[in-house]
Design an enzyme around this catalytic site. Sequence first.
Site, PDB file in Angstrom:
ATOM      1  N   CYS A   1       0.816  -1.137  -0.012  1.00  0.00           N
ATOM      2  CA  CYS A   1       0.022   0.148  -0.106  1.00  0.00           C
ATOM      3  C   CYS A   1       0.783   1.219   0.043  1.00  0.00           C
ATOM      4  O   CYS A   1       0.563   2.139  -0.743  1.00  0.00           O
ATOM      5  CB  CYS A   1      -1.023  -0.035   1.140  1.00  0.00           C
TER       6      CYS A   1
ATOM      7  N   HIS B   1      -1.803   1.301   7.050  1.00  0.00           N
ATOM      8  CA  HIS B   1      -2.317   1.613   5.715  1.00  0.00           C
ATOM      9  C   HIS B   1      -2.291   2.701   5.200  1.00  0.00           C
ATOM     10  O   HIS B   1      -2.523   3.870   5.865  1.00  0.00           O
ATOM     11  CB  HIS B   1      -3.708   0.579   5.589  1.00  0.00           C
TER      12      HIS B   1
ATOM     13  N   ASP C   1      -7.815   4.008  -3.340  1.00  0.00           N
ATOM     14  CA  ASP C   1      -7.132   2.837  -2.852  1.00  0.00           C
ATOM     15  C   ASP C   1      -6.480   1.932  -3.849  1.00  0.00           C
ATOM     16  O   ASP C   1      -7.188   1.342  -4.138  1.00  0.00           O
ATOM     17  CB  ASP C   1      -7.541   2.555  -1.421  1.00  0.00           C
TER      18      ASP C   1
END
Length: 269
Positions: free
Chosen positions: A69, A108, A125
Amino acid sequence: MSVDLDKYFARIGWDGGRTPTLDTLRSLQHAHVLGIPFENIDVVVGTVPSLDLTDLEAKLVAGSRGGYCFEQNTLFADVLEQLGYGVTRYTGRVRVGARPGEIRPRTHLVLGIEVPGGEGRYLVDVGFGSIDALLEPLPMVPGLVREGRGRRHRLVLEEADGPAPVWVLQARSGDIWIELVSFTLDAAPLPDIGVANWHVATHPRSPFRRLFVQRTHIDGHLALDGTTLTRTARDGTVTVERVDGLEALRELLESEFGITPPPGVRPER
């Protein structure tokens, strides 16, 4: 240093217009998720992934690699900023698999995106990787259910002990909503993102010390967890296989995930 847009667009197989509209954002996000796999190989072989844009371009754009991420969303944020979008970085807490009441650290990274001339903000995302991850921008409107490319998502608000409400991204799975990640709207400065990245890569109990590789395709999803490979077809059919030996692992990474693994990669560390 900024990412070379021509090289990036070639990497994800995208040739759309560069005007920063919602349609452009939607198309780019989908192309990125399909084009660059999720993987944590650097952590498994004992290094902390670099978030420097030069290194990210060399690895995710020029190299046959993916990332997790912090890498993926850092790269995507730079691309969007170059195109003229407003970008705010948020650190979040992954809730998938969490016990009731468990508070996990902010490990994250997600993005809040503003489209020039538009209203509101969108959650983006490209670094979650799982079969329930976002494939398109999600309007940051509490309770609004949005279906995009076969997946349904919504954001809900929770009251928090602190001054900021908690936003929770949920995905529809069968007959239930599952929680993916929670975050607040305080912008995350780059040093904080760097610390979170270092924590994920080095903490002895980090789940990323075991190999995770995922790839979304038009016709399904691949997920490698250690030595277990799960294939999910577009119709929901699931098959599970075991990957035996380093040779089989390297062949799988190259042939099905499009990754050329560095020396030292192995399922467990």
